[in-house]
Design a protein around this motif. Structure first.
Motif, PDB file in Angstrom:
ATOM      1  N   PRO A 108       8.689 -13.634  11.052  1.00  0.00           N
ATOM      2  CA  PRO A 108       9.845 -13.290  11.890  1.00  0.00           C
ATOM      3  C   PRO A 108      11.113 -13.891  11.284  1.00  0.00           C
ATOM      4  N   ARG A 109      12.196 -13.132  11.300  1.00  0.00           N
ATOM      5  CA  ARG A 109      13.477 -13.624  10.792  1.00  0.00           C
ATOM      6  C   ARG A 109      14.368 -14.034  11.954  1.00  0.00           C
ATOM      7  N   ALA A 110      15.371 -14.830  11.665  1.00  0.00           N
ATOM      8  CA  ALA A 110      16.294 -15.319  12.690  1.00  0.00           C
ATOM      9  C   ALA A 110      17.065 -14.176  13.351  1.00  0.00           C
ATOM     10  N   ASP A 111      17.273 -13.074  12.630  1.00  0.00           N
ATOM     11  CA  ASP A 111      18.042 -11.959  13.190  1.00  0.00           C
ATOM     12  C   ASP A 111      17.192 -11.024  14.047  1.00  0.00           C
ATOM     13  N   GLY A 112      15.934 -11.396  14.307  1.00  0.00           N
ATOM     14  CA  GLY A 112      15.067 -10.592  15.169  1.00  0.00           C
ATOM     15  C   GLY A 112      14.216  -9.585  14.421  1.00  0.00           C
ATOM     16  N   LEU A 113      14.457  -9.424  13.135  1.00  0.00           N
ATOM     17  CA  LEU A 113      13.640  -8.513  12.340  1.00  0.00           C
ATOM     18  C   LEU A 113      12.383  -9.236  11.863  1.00  0.00           C
ATOM     19  N   ILE A 114      11.439  -8.473  11.378  1.00  0.00           N
ATOM     20  CA  ILE A 114      10.170  -9.002  10.882  1.00  0.00           C
ATOM     21  C   ILE A 114      10.043  -8.596   9.419  1.00  0.00           C
ATOM     22  N   GLU A 115       9.587  -9.517   8.584  1.00  0.00           N
ATOM     23  CA  GLU A 115       9.285  -9.179   7.197  1.00  0.00           C
ATOM     24  C   GLU A 115       7.780  -9.170   7.019  1.00  0.00           C
ATOM     25  N   VAL A 116       7.258  -8.041   6.558  1.00  0.00           N
ATOM     26  CA  VAL A 116       5.841  -7.926   6.262  1.00  0.00           C
ATOM     27  C   VAL A 116       5.710  -7.912   4.749  1.00  0.00           C
ATOM     28  N   ARG A 117       5.193  -9.006   4.209  1.00  0.00           N
ATOM     29  CA  ARG A 117       5.019  -9.133   2.761  1.00  0.00           C
ATOM     30  C   ARG A 117       3.667  -8.554   2.374  1.00  0.00           C
ATOM     31  N   THR A 118       3.687  -7.719   1.346  1.00  0.00           N
ATOM     32  CA  THR A 118       2.447  -7.096   0.884  1.00  0.00           C
ATOM     33  C   THR A 118       2.280  -7.304  -0.613  1.00  0.00           C
ATOM     34  N   LYS A 119       1.042  -7.214  -1.032  1.00  0.00           N
ATOM     35  CA  LYS A 119       0.707  -7.148  -2.450  1.00  0.00           C
ATOM     36  C   LYS A 119       0.279  -5.715  -2.684  1.00  0.00           C
ATOM     37  N   SER A 120       1.049  -5.003  -3.482  1.00  0.00           N
ATOM     38  CA  SER A 120       0.849  -3.566  -3.640  1.00  0.00           C
ATOM     39  C   SER A 120       0.585  -3.183  -5.082  1.00  0.00           C
ATOM     40  N   SER A 121      -0.092  -2.050  -5.239  1.00  0.00           N
ATOM     41  CA  SER A 121      -0.266  -1.485  -6.572  1.00  0.00           C
ATOM     42  C   SER A 121      -0.205   0.030  -6.457  1.00  0.00           C
ATOM     43  N   CYS A 122       0.293   0.654  -7.512  1.00  0.00           N
ATOM     44  CA  CYS A 122       0.403   2.111  -7.525  1.00  0.00           C
ATOM     45  C   CYS A 122       0.392   2.596  -8.962  1.00  0.00           C
ATOM     46  N   ASN A 123       0.317   3.903  -9.120  1.00  0.00           N
ATOM     47  CA  ASN A 123       0.323   4.492 -10.466  1.00  0.00           C
ATOM     48  C   ASN A 123       1.635   5.211 -10.749  1.00  0.00           C
ATOM     49  N   GLY A 124       2.711   4.760 -10.134  1.00  0.00           N
ATOM     50  CA  GLY A 124       4.026   5.338 -10.369  1.00  0.00           C
ATOM     51  C   GLY A 124       5.064   4.235 -10.458  1.00  0.00           C
ATOM     52  N   ASN A 125       6.323   4.610 -10.294  1.00  0.00           N
ATOM     53  CA  ASN A 125       7.398   3.622 -10.330  1.00  0.00           C
ATOM     54  C   ASN A 125       8.130   3.586  -8.992  1.00  0.00           C
ATOM     55  N   TRP A 126       8.635   4.679  -8.550  1.00  0.00           N
ATOM     56  CA  TRP A 126       9.317   4.887  -7.284  1.00  0.00           C
ATOM     57  C   TRP A 126      10.205   3.715  -6.886  1.00  0.00           C
ATOM     58  N   PHE A 127      11.331   3.599  -7.530  1.00  0.00           N
ATOM     59  CA  PHE A 127      12.329   2.548  -7.283  1.00  0.00           C
ATOM     60  C   PHE A 127      11.775   1.141  -7.526  1.00  0.00           C
ATOM     61  N   GLY A 128      10.610   1.006  -8.108  1.00  0.00           N
ATOM     62  CA  GLY A 128       9.983  -0.304  -8.258  1.00  0.00           C
ATOM     63  C   GLY A 128       9.437  -0.838  -6.949  1.00  0.00           C
ATOM     64  N   LEU A 129       9.216   0.053  -5.979  1.00  0.00           N
ATOM     65  CA  LEU A 129       8.805  -0.374  -4.638  1.00  0.00           C
ATOM     66  C   LEU A 129       7.363  -0.007  -4.294  1.00  0.00           C
ATOM     67  N   CYS A 130       6.504   0.059  -5.292  1.00  0.00           N
ATOM     68  CA  CYS A 130       5.099   0.307  -4.961  1.00  0.00           C
ATOM     69  C   CYS A 130       4.154  -0.560  -5.777  1.00  0.00           C
ATOM     70  N   ASN A 131       4.673  -1.350  -6.690  1.00  0.00           N
ATOM     71  CA  ASN A 131       3.860  -2.265  -7.485  1.00  0.00           C
ATOM     72  C   ASN A 131       4.375  -3.681  -7.304  1.00  0.00           C
ATOM     73  N   GLY A 132       3.477  -4.608  -7.023  1.00  0.00           N
ATOM     74  CA  GLY A 132       3.876  -6.005  -6.909  1.00  0.00           C
ATOM     75  C   GLY A 132       4.031  -6.448  -5.462  1.00  0.00           C
TER      76      GLY A 132
END
Length: 155
Positions: A108-132
């Motif tokens: 939970p963040r102080a501003d009321g939002l939630i951060e869900v941290r994931t470990k991800s892998s993919c076979n593409g690039n897509w803004f760099g938002l699917c690996n790592g």
């Protein structure tokens, strides 16, 4: 004078009694999320709906399905709960045809939002938002989870 005191009492009482916010919802839901589970999606066998009892997981699963295929059946009704860039159509985006992720941490963040941290892998690039290490920034609004942003970080 009694009316003024009564009115002040009501104002104080209403200020102190908060309705459940997104962090309360996340804290209530967090124990039911199995952080050992790996969620995997493939373009060739995407299925509609969500079988997870966690609304938060279902929203992330829908995001991944729409990252793989923004024309997928579930994506049209998800446009109000996912960032608009998920639905961008451009060949240069190198969308993955396979993506998996595992929940690492929910914060939970102080501003009321939630951060869900994931470990991800993919076979593409897509803004760099699917690996790592991908973080889904979420909020609970109008009885459902909304992903407001996504970003990648190095831990």
């Amino acid at each position: 004078m009694k009316k003024l005191i009564f009115f002040a009492f009501i104002l104080i009482l209403s200020a102190c009694s908060k309705s459940p916010d997104s962090s309360t919802k996340a804290q209530a839901e967090t124990p039911s999320i199995d952080q050992e589970t790996v969620f995997s999606f493939n373009l060739d066998n995407l299925s509609t709906g969500c079988s997870s009892p966690s609304e938060m997981i279902c929203t992330i699963n829908t995001a991944v399905k729409c990252i793989i295929n923004p024309d997928f059946d579930d994506c049209e009704k998800a446009k109000d709960v996912l960032p608009s860039f998920v639905f961008m159509q451009d060949e240069s985006l190198q969308r993955p045809t396979f993506q998996s992720y595992q929940i690492d941490k929910i914060t939970p963040r102080a501003d009321g939002l939630i951060e869900v941290r994931t470990k991800s892998s993919c076979n593409g690039n897509w803004f760099g938002l699917c690996n790592g290490n991908i973080i889904y920034v979420m909020k609970y609004s109008d009885s459902h989870w909304i992903i407001t942003d996504m970003y990648a970080v190095e831990f």
